[in-house]
Design an enzyme around this catalytic site. Structure first.
Site, PDB file in Angstrom:
ATOM      1  N   LYS A   1      -9.074  -1.191  12.015  1.00 36.03           N
ATOM      2  CA  LYS A   1      -9.392  -1.005  10.603  1.00 36.03           C
ATOM      3  C   LYS A   1     -10.570  -1.863  10.187  1.00 36.03           C
ATOM      4  O   LYS A   1     -10.443  -2.759   9.368  1.00 36.03           O
ATOM      5  CB  LYS A   1      -8.200  -1.352   9.691  1.00 36.03           C
ATOM      6  CG  LYS A   1      -7.079  -0.361   9.719  1.00 36.03           C
ATOM      7  CD  LYS A   1      -6.860   0.245   8.352  1.00 36.03           C
ATOM      8  CE  LYS A   1      -5.694   1.191   8.401  1.00 36.03           C
ATOM      9  NZ  LYS A   1      -4.479   0.663   7.834  1.00 36.03           N
TER      10      LYS A   1
ATOM     11  N   MET B   1     -11.324  -5.741  -1.260  1.00 44.16           N
ATOM     12  CA  MET B   1     -12.273  -4.809  -0.626  1.00 44.16           C
ATOM     13  C   MET B   1     -13.489  -4.575  -1.527  1.00 44.16           C
ATOM     14  O   MET B   1     -13.982  -3.460  -1.621  1.00 44.16           O
ATOM     15  CB  MET B   1     -11.581  -3.460  -0.331  1.00 44.16           C
ATOM     16  CG  MET B   1     -10.404  -3.587   0.601  1.00 44.16           C
ATOM     17  SD  MET B   1      -9.352  -2.110   0.636  1.00 44.16           S
ATOM     18  CE  MET B   1      -8.286  -2.369  -0.770  1.00 44.16           C
TER      19      MET B   1
ATOM     20  N   ASP C   1      -3.788  -5.658  13.013  1.00 41.02           N
ATOM     21  CA  ASP C   1      -5.128  -5.187  12.675  1.00 41.02           C
ATOM     22  C   ASP C   1      -6.090  -6.345  12.520  1.00 41.02           C
ATOM     23  O   ASP C   1      -5.788  -7.496  12.837  1.00 41.02           O
ATOM     24  CB  ASP C   1      -5.105  -4.231  11.475  1.00 41.02           C
ATOM     25  CG  ASP C   1      -4.406  -4.809  10.288  1.00 41.02           C
ATOM     26  OD1 ASP C   1      -4.597  -6.014  10.041  1.00 41.02           O
ATOM     27  OD2 ASP C   1      -3.674  -4.079   9.603  1.00 41.02           O
TER      28      ASP C   1
HETATM   29  N1  SAH Z   1      -2.405  -6.362   2.171  1.00 39.60           N
HETATM   30  C1  SAH Z   1      -3.505  -7.303   2.023  1.00 39.60           C
HETATM   31  C2  SAH Z   1      -4.742  -6.647   1.523  1.00 39.60           C
HETATM   32  C3  SAH Z   1      -5.301  -5.616   2.455  1.00 39.60           C
HETATM   33  S1  SAH Z   1      -6.788  -4.897   1.866  1.00 39.60           S
HETATM   34  C4  SAH Z   1      -3.090  -8.448   1.117  1.00 39.60           C
HETATM   35  O1  SAH Z   1      -2.038  -8.384   0.475  1.00 39.60           O
HETATM   36  O2  SAH Z   1      -3.813  -9.433   1.061  1.00 39.60           O
HETATM   37  C5  SAH Z   1      -7.984  -5.860   2.677  1.00 39.60           C
HETATM   38  C6  SAH Z   1      -8.705  -6.740   1.703  1.00 39.60           C
HETATM   39  O3  SAH Z   1      -7.918  -7.877   1.402  1.00 39.60           O
HETATM   40  C7  SAH Z   1      -9.979  -7.290   2.229  1.00 39.60           C
HETATM   41  O4  SAH Z   1     -11.036  -6.355   2.097  1.00 39.60           O
HETATM   42  C8  SAH Z   1     -10.188  -8.467   1.324  1.00 39.60           C
HETATM   43  O5  SAH Z   1     -10.671  -8.074   0.069  1.00 39.60           O
HETATM   44  C9  SAH Z   1      -8.775  -8.953   1.123  1.00 39.60           C
HETATM   45  N2  SAH Z   1      -8.461 -10.060   2.020  1.00 39.60           N
HETATM   46  C10 SAH Z   1      -7.518 -10.092   2.972  1.00 39.60           C
HETATM   47  N3  SAH Z   1      -7.486 -11.294   3.579  1.00 39.60           N
HETATM   48  C11 SAH Z   1      -8.437 -12.026   3.001  1.00 39.60           C
HETATM   49  C12 SAH Z   1      -8.905 -13.361   3.190  1.00 39.60           C
HETATM   50  N4  SAH Z   1      -8.365 -14.178   4.105  1.00 39.60           N
HETATM   51  N5  SAH Z   1      -9.908 -13.792   2.409  1.00 39.60           N
HETATM   52  C13 SAH Z   1     -10.445 -12.994   1.480  1.00 39.60           C
HETATM   53  N6  SAH Z   1     -10.055 -11.743   1.253  1.00 39.60           N
HETATM   54  C14 SAH Z   1      -9.060 -11.255   2.002  1.00 39.60           C
END
Ligand code: SAH
Length: 459
Positions: free
Chosen positions: A269, A382, A247
């Protein structure tokens, strides 16, 4: 080729080690692992070497004497004295005894490579003495691809050779069988997990010529962005996959690590515009696996933290499909480390809470009065679209408007940015700097540490 790699069988063979210091100790360890009957000659000998010598009479505490070396299976010189090393080398060559002189290829008749010991599987890497450090680096790369269990795998295969020879008459048939079996990465995974019954099933299916191609899904946490934050396991399974579903959070650097010939399918997504609905993703995973494909489902961060990983495996369980779940570095860990904001800290926060800030119809129903502990760090995933609501609700619930908050944008990537402020200033700061997804909000007094602990300077 300057050297032909061969394997010296040293078990119970007399091997002379000249030297007793740190370098000699390292060689003694290796020789002992190969089962050598160690003889040591040196004015002083480390305690560890003493422990490795089987017969105490085989330690002689004296300087090098021009002794005959023909009785030894091999000789290793590891003294700091170049003249002694050269004399040992001359003596060994005179009696045609294989000799290794540490760090001096010109005096050696054999060199000792960097070794990955997954006995009985031994992988050796040599730079023909040009650069031991390079050889060691390459060894580390290989080590990550072939975990400990490969020793078990080699033993398993060895134990079944007779059976295969008895069933399959021709050399060609046998080779085809072994290639088919090892092409079944599920077979390898079963042995690595010590699931021998399942491994035997695949073995039998291949041997009876039924062919065997059982699909599987690997739900892989790929970390927050920096490809090096993937785990060894994530990398290994990704490289086995025939199809990769990924994704928006998965960067190119990570996709490049998949097999070149693997199909790569984007399942999207974006916020509020899901490229492929979750139900369709679940159906796709099951259908691909059922057709015999090994499917890597790459997820940003950790699959079980706001990743809907639970829903995806529910479907697989219902369909009876083999799967594995690989944890990943979640965005909170990645963002915090790369921004120099420890999520907990003795002086600031004793706990941390991960919260979803995903808004629905511009509303965010959260138990705000549970977020009042000043000694707890809050991390909103998010949360960018709802930033204004989050800041306002926290203050209305009773948080100090001066509570520090950081927006970490594109954490761990080359273009990471940290925008810091307080609950009362952050909306304005965000308007000025207009951060883009993905972003994470970190709230609490730990954020003040960013100015002193920052270390990662994005390109
Ligand atoms: N499973 C993922 C989260 C998915 S929800 C995890 O464990 O990190 C998606 C959210 O994760 C995004 O909206 C953001 O808030 C956060 N996120 C994911 N990667 C990121 C990154 N490199 N920098 C900042 N926020 C991030």
């Amino acid at each position: 080729m300057d050297y032909l790699p061969v394997g010296l069988k040293l078990s119970n063979q007399p091997v002379l080690l000249v030297g007793g210091g740190i370098v000699a100790t390292r060689k003694a360890r290796l020789l002992a692992r190969a089962g050598a009957d160690l003889h040591v000659l040196a004015p002083q000998v480390s305690d560890e070497i003493r422990g490795l010598v089987l017969d105490p009479n085989h330690i002689q505490l004296s300087p090098w004497d021009d002794r005959p070396l023909g009785e030894y299976a091999a000789v290793v010189a590891a003294t700091p004295d170049q003249e002694v090393n050269a004399a040992v080398s001359r003596g060994a060559k005179a009696s045609m005894t294989p000799v290794n002189v540490v760090d001096d290829p010109s005096l050696c008749t054999f060199i000792i490579p960097a070794i990955i010991d997954r006995n009985p599987l031994i992988i050796s890497v040599s730079s023909s003495g040009c650069s031991p450090v390079l050889a060691r680096r390459i060894r580390s790369d290989i080590e990550t691809r072939y975990p400990e269990g490969y020793g078990e795998l080699a033993r398993y295969l060895g134990s079944r050779r007779d059976e295969v020879s008895a069933s399959l008459g021709s050399e060609n048939e046998r080779r085809y069988f072994w290639e088919t079996l090892l092409g079944e990465s599920e077979f390898i995974n079963h042995v690595l997990h010590s699931n021998i019954a399942a491994a035997n099933d695949v073995f039998q299916a291949c041997l009876s010529g039924d062919g065997y191609s059982r699909g599987a899904v690997y739900l892989i946490g790929a970390g927050p962005g920096d490809p090096e934050l993937m785990t060894f396991k994530a990398l290994r399974l990704l490289q086995q996959a025939d199809v990769v579903l990924y994704d928006r959070l998965i960067g190119d650097g990570i996709l490049e690590m998949a097999r070149r010939d693997a199909d790569k399918i984007y399942v999207g997504k974006e916020r509020s515009q899901h490229s492929m609905p979750q139900s369709e993703i679940n159906e796709n995973l099951a259908a691909l696996a059922k057709s015999g494909k090994r499917v890597a489902r790459l997820k940003g961060g950790d699959p079980f933290i706001f990743g809907r990983g639970g829903e995806e495996i529910e479907g697989l369980l219902a369909a009876g499909i083999d799967f594995e779940v690989v944890p990943g570095v979640t965005a909170a860990s990645g963002a915090a480390c790369y921004a120099g904001i420890p999520l907990t800290h003795r002086d600031h926060a004793q706990s941390v809470r991960f919260i979803t800030g995903h808004t629905k119809n511009h509303r965010l129903d959260l138990p705000w009065n549970q977020f009042l502990n000043e000694h707890e760090t809050l991390v909103f995933y998010m949360g960018l679209a709802g930033l204004g609501i989050i800041a306002k609700e926290l203050v209305s619930a009773g948080r100090d408007p001066n509570t520090p908050i950081a927006i970490v944008e594109k954490a761990t990537r080359g273009d990471q940015r940290v925008i810091a402020g307080t609950l009362s200033t952050i909306v304005k700061r965000a308007e000025e700097d207009s951060p883009a997804a993905p972003t994470l909000l970190i709230i609490g007094s730990v954020v003040t540490l960013h100015s002193s602990l920052r270390w990662f300077e994005p390109a």
